[in-house]
Design a protein around this motif. Sequence first.
Motif, mmCIF file in Angstrom:
data_model
loop_
_atom_site.group_PDB
_atom_site.id
_atom_site.type_symbol
_atom_site.label_atom_id
_atom_site.label_comp_id
_atom_site.label_asym_id
_atom_site.label_seq_id
_atom_site.Cartn_x
_atom_site.Cartn_y
_atom_site.Cartn_z
ATOM 1 N N ALA A 30 6.927 -15.004 -6.873
ATOM 2 C CA ALA A 30 6.509 -14.312 -5.652
ATOM 3 C C ALA A 30 5.228 -13.525 -5.876
ATOM 4 C CB ALA A 30 7.615 -13.365 -5.173
ATOM 5 N N MET A 31 4.560 -13.233 -4.760
ATOM 6 C CA MET A 31 3.427 -12.317 -4.737
ATOM 7 C C MET A 31 3.884 -11.006 -4.102
ATOM 8 S SD MET A 31 0.250 -14.860 -3.783
ATOM 9 C CE MET A 31 1.042 -15.598 -2.356
ATOM 10 N N ALA A 32 3.016 -10.006 -4.158
ATOM 11 C CA ALA A 32 3.390 -8.675 -3.661
ATOM 12 C C ALA A 32 3.818 -8.711 -2.202
ATOM 13 C CB ALA A 32 2.226 -7.704 -3.854
ATOM 14 N N VAL A 33 3.162 -9.550 -1.404
ATOM 15 C CA VAL A 33 3.471 -9.603 0.020
ATOM 16 C C VAL A 33 4.891 -10.108 0.281
ATOM 17 C CG1 VAL A 33 2.609 -11.958 0.403
ATOM 18 C CG2 VAL A 33 2.488 -10.265 2.259
ATOM 19 N N GLN A 34 5.487 -10.764 -0.712
ATOM 20 C CA GLN A 34 6.846 -11.303 -0.572
ATOM 21 C C GLN A 34 7.908 -10.373 -1.162
ATOM 22 O OE1 GLN A 34 5.059 -14.839 -2.509
ATOM 23 N NE2 GLN A 34 6.494 -16.027 -1.273
ATOM 24 N N ARG A 35 7.534 -9.145 -1.504
ATOM 25 C CA ARG A 35 8.432 -8.226 -2.207
ATOM 26 C C ARG A 35 9.755 -8.026 -1.468
ATOM 27 N NH1 ARG A 35 5.333 -4.336 -2.489
ATOM 28 N NH2 ARG A 35 4.647 -4.317 -4.659
ATOM 29 N N SER A 56 1.524 -3.301 -0.317
ATOM 30 C CA SER A 56 2.448 -4.177 0.411
ATOM 31 C C SER A 56 2.063 -5.635 0.230
ATOM 32 C CB SER A 56 2.429 -3.831 1.901
ATOM 33 O OG SER A 56 1.207 -4.236 2.494
ATOM 34 N N GLY A 57 0.783 -5.890 -0.070
ATOM 35 C CA GLY A 57 0.303 -7.261 -0.187
ATOM 36 C C GLY A 57 -0.099 -7.875 1.133
ATOM 37 N N ASN A 58 0.194 -7.192 2.234
ATOM 38 C CA ASN A 58 -0.180 -7.670 3.567
ATOM 39 C C ASN A 58 -1.538 -7.076 3.908
ATOM 40 O OD1 ASN A 58 -0.516 -8.311 6.241
ATOM 41 N ND2 ASN A 58 1.501 -7.603 6.901
ATOM 42 N N ASN A 59 -2.563 -7.936 3.987
ATOM 43 C CA ASN A 59 -3.929 -7.455 4.153
ATOM 44 C C ASN A 59 -4.208 -6.807 5.501
ATOM 45 O OD1 ASN A 59 -4.061 -10.079 2.291
ATOM 46 N ND2 ASN A 59 -5.610 -8.637 1.623
ATOM 47 N N TYR A 94 7.416 -15.007 3.528
ATOM 48 C CA TYR A 94 6.310 -14.121 3.870
ATOM 49 C C TYR A 94 6.649 -13.367 5.155
ATOM 50 C CZ TYR A 94 3.076 -16.585 0.704
ATOM 51 O OH TYR A 94 2.453 -17.113 -0.391
ATOM 52 N N PRO A 95 6.185 -12.140 5.279
ATOM 53 C CA PRO A 95 6.274 -11.492 6.590
ATOM 54 C C PRO A 95 5.219 -12.107 7.507
ATOM 55 C CG PRO A 95 5.070 -10.098 5.067
ATOM 56 C CD PRO A 95 5.571 -11.276 4.266
ATOM 57 N N GLU A 96 5.177 -11.661 8.733
ATOM 58 C CA GLU A 96 4.167 -12.148 9.676
ATOM 59 C C GLU A 96 2.833 -11.502 9.322
ATOM 60 O OE1 GLU A 96 3.471 -11.425 14.362
ATOM 61 O OE2 GLU A 96 5.379 -12.381 13.856
ATOM 62 N N THR A 97 1.898 -12.296 8.786
ATOM 63 C CA THR A 97 0.615 -11.770 8.332
ATOM 64 C C THR A 97 -0.536 -12.577 8.912
ATOM 65 O OG1 THR A 97 0.391 -13.194 6.379
ATOM 66 C CG2 THR A 97 1.707 -11.180 6.127
ATOM 67 N N PHE A 98 -1.743 -12.107 8.632
ATOM 68 C CA PHE A 98 -2.964 -12.783 9.066
ATOM 69 C C PHE A 98 -2.986 -14.222 8.571
ATOM 70 C CE2 PHE A 98 -7.514 -13.699 9.047
ATOM 71 C CZ PHE A 98 -7.978 -13.060 10.186
ATOM 72 N N TRP A 99 -2.666 -14.407 7.271
ATOM 73 C CA TRP A 99 -2.769 -15.728 6.659
ATOM 74 C C TRP A 99 -1.489 -16.549 6.762
ATOM 75 C CZ3 TRP A 99 -7.511 -16.867 6.440
ATOM 76 C CH2 TRP A 99 -8.481 -15.956 6.026
ATOM 77 N N SER A 100 -0.446 -16.017 7.370
ATOM 78 C CA SER A 100 0.778 -16.811 7.538
ATOM 79 C C SER A 100 0.592 -17.896 8.593
ATOM 80 C CB SER A 100 1.946 -15.905 7.950
ATOM 81 O OG SER A 100 1.783 -15.436 9.282
ATOM 82 N N PHE A 101 -0.330 -17.659 9.532
ATOM 83 C CA PHE A 101 -0.617 -18.588 10.636
ATOM 84 C C PHE A 101 0.641 -18.948 11.428
ATOM 85 C CE2 PHE A 101 -4.289 -19.380 7.829
ATOM 86 C CZ PHE A 101 -5.305 -19.143 8.734
ATOM 87 N N LEU A 133 3.923 -10.905 -8.621
ATOM 88 C CA LEU A 133 4.735 -9.718 -8.335
ATOM 89 C C LEU A 133 5.465 -9.233 -9.576
ATOM 90 C CD1 LEU A 133 6.074 -7.660 -6.422
ATOM 91 C CD2 LEU A 133 7.787 -9.406 -5.879
ATOM 92 N N PHE A 134 6.124 -10.137 -10.271
ATOM 93 C CA PHE A 134 6.942 -9.752 -11.426
ATOM 94 C C PHE A 134 6.092 -9.508 -12.668
ATOM 95 C CE2 PHE A 134 9.548 -12.325 -8.561
ATOM 96 C CZ PHE A 134 10.558 -11.414 -8.281
ATOM 97 N N THR A 135 4.929 -10.159 -12.746
ATOM 98 C CA THR A 135 4.022 -9.917 -13.866
ATOM 99 C C THR A 135 3.434 -8.517 -13.805
ATOM 100 O OG1 THR A 135 3.443 -12.262 -14.120
ATOM 101 C CG2 THR A 135 1.846 -10.656 -14.933
#
Length: 493
Positions: A73-78, A376-379, A10-17, A101-103
């Motif tokens: 993966a999810m979109a945020v992990q693209r 991007s998936g990053n909220n 994951y990139p550095e996001t709100f929910w990555s903590f 992501l792939f679906t």
Amino acid sequence: MNILLVYPAYPETFWSFKHALKFISKRAALPPLGLITIASYLPEEWNIRLVDMNCEKLKKEDILNSDYVFISAMAVQRESAIKVIKQCNDCGKPIVAGGPLFTMEPDTFQNTVDHFVLGEAEELMDELVEDIKNNKLKRYYAKPNFCNIETTPVPRWDLLNLKWYGSMSIQYSRGCPYNCEFCDIAALNGRKPRTKTSVQLIQELQSLYDAGWRRSVFFVDDNFISNKSKLKKDVLPAIIQWQKAHGYPFSFYTEVSVDFSNDDQLMDLMFKAGFDRVFIGLETPDPDSLREANKYQNIKQNLEESIKKIQSFGFEIQGGFIVGFDSDKPTIFDKQFEFIQKNGIVTAMVGILNAPRGSELYSRLLKENRLRGEISGNNVDINTNIIPKMNLEFLIKNYKNLVAKLYQPKNYYDRLKKFLVNYKVPGFSKAKIGFQEISAFIKSIFILGIVGKERKQYWKMFFWSLLKKPKAFPKMISLSIYGYHFRKIAENL
């Protein structure tokens, strides 16, 4: 057969903590539940290795020693997923890709991924395993219908290093009965909720307990309360009985809709089962924007009364908010701030409106020629894949100001106090004090109380909580640490 399971970073996001996890010496907030569930379908004689890139690096020898690489993966992990795929391509190893992501975007990876599992994998796994054994893997695996999750096996907790994670996760249901325009859940999991049995759920909790876990557990459901009757009559009483028999080893948190506040019995049972946090998509206090988003479950409620009631039953509300609706006026940023502050929403995740594939919003804006790429998936980044009606530069500038203002120490601690005043502390769940908690407490004193910008507010809240609401003191320390993480994210926007 050697199977490598890879979960991209994951990139550095709100929910990555990310910044909060350092206080408790953890590497990731949650494990890759999808991959360890799929692993339960693979033959026992196969050699399975999991690499969660949020916890450890993916090594070239891991790829070279595998026969197949499974990636989810999810979109945020693209961005991370693209790098993983290139590594596998360079090593000549076949890739089996699945997950949201792939679906939703198989076309993006047509030239780099060998095999796709589109949608839910449970009812496809037997066929996939046989095809691997016979070296006859197909390009695509997909089912036209949603699967029966009453047959989903217990996840392979043994593939994890439990010490790396801040929380564990399990799933009770999939799907959501609501149809919010900006949401892709209906496309991914359907609008008719499907649930596991209480027996299944207790087996999963017991297996997690037997694996040695004793901390928080996140129910990853799209809307945990989608089948209220079954929860009240069967599932929650079973969880309560199990928790009592084991001395309440877990605290739970999950996602619900705001109509949760309409059912006192349900709130009481969830509280007694050990739930203490709920994420709610509050979105906006503006009724026109709620109507635009098909968020009718929110329009029907007095949001402020609902929030106060849920908090009074012992739940911390983590709120999701959106700016950039077509109906939003320039005053929306001030309205959002005032609403969040007034209602003590300590954890307020505010994002700019995006349109994920599969959502009705994506379809509408595609027809209106108002899309620009994928989400991007990053909220909480400053990107959007839509062309908003509001001036984009104005939207981004005021969005950044709103998030920065929300997580200024004074404003954050004002919300924290407002929440704690109304908060009902669980009487049955004793705070588990171990090395991790002591270490986090000491670090909070140094980082927040001595070095940090919030030191004045930290000490005021520290002593207020000790004197006025001592039973809520552990919650106060936890939320102070979360506030540090959120402030760091806000400062980096």
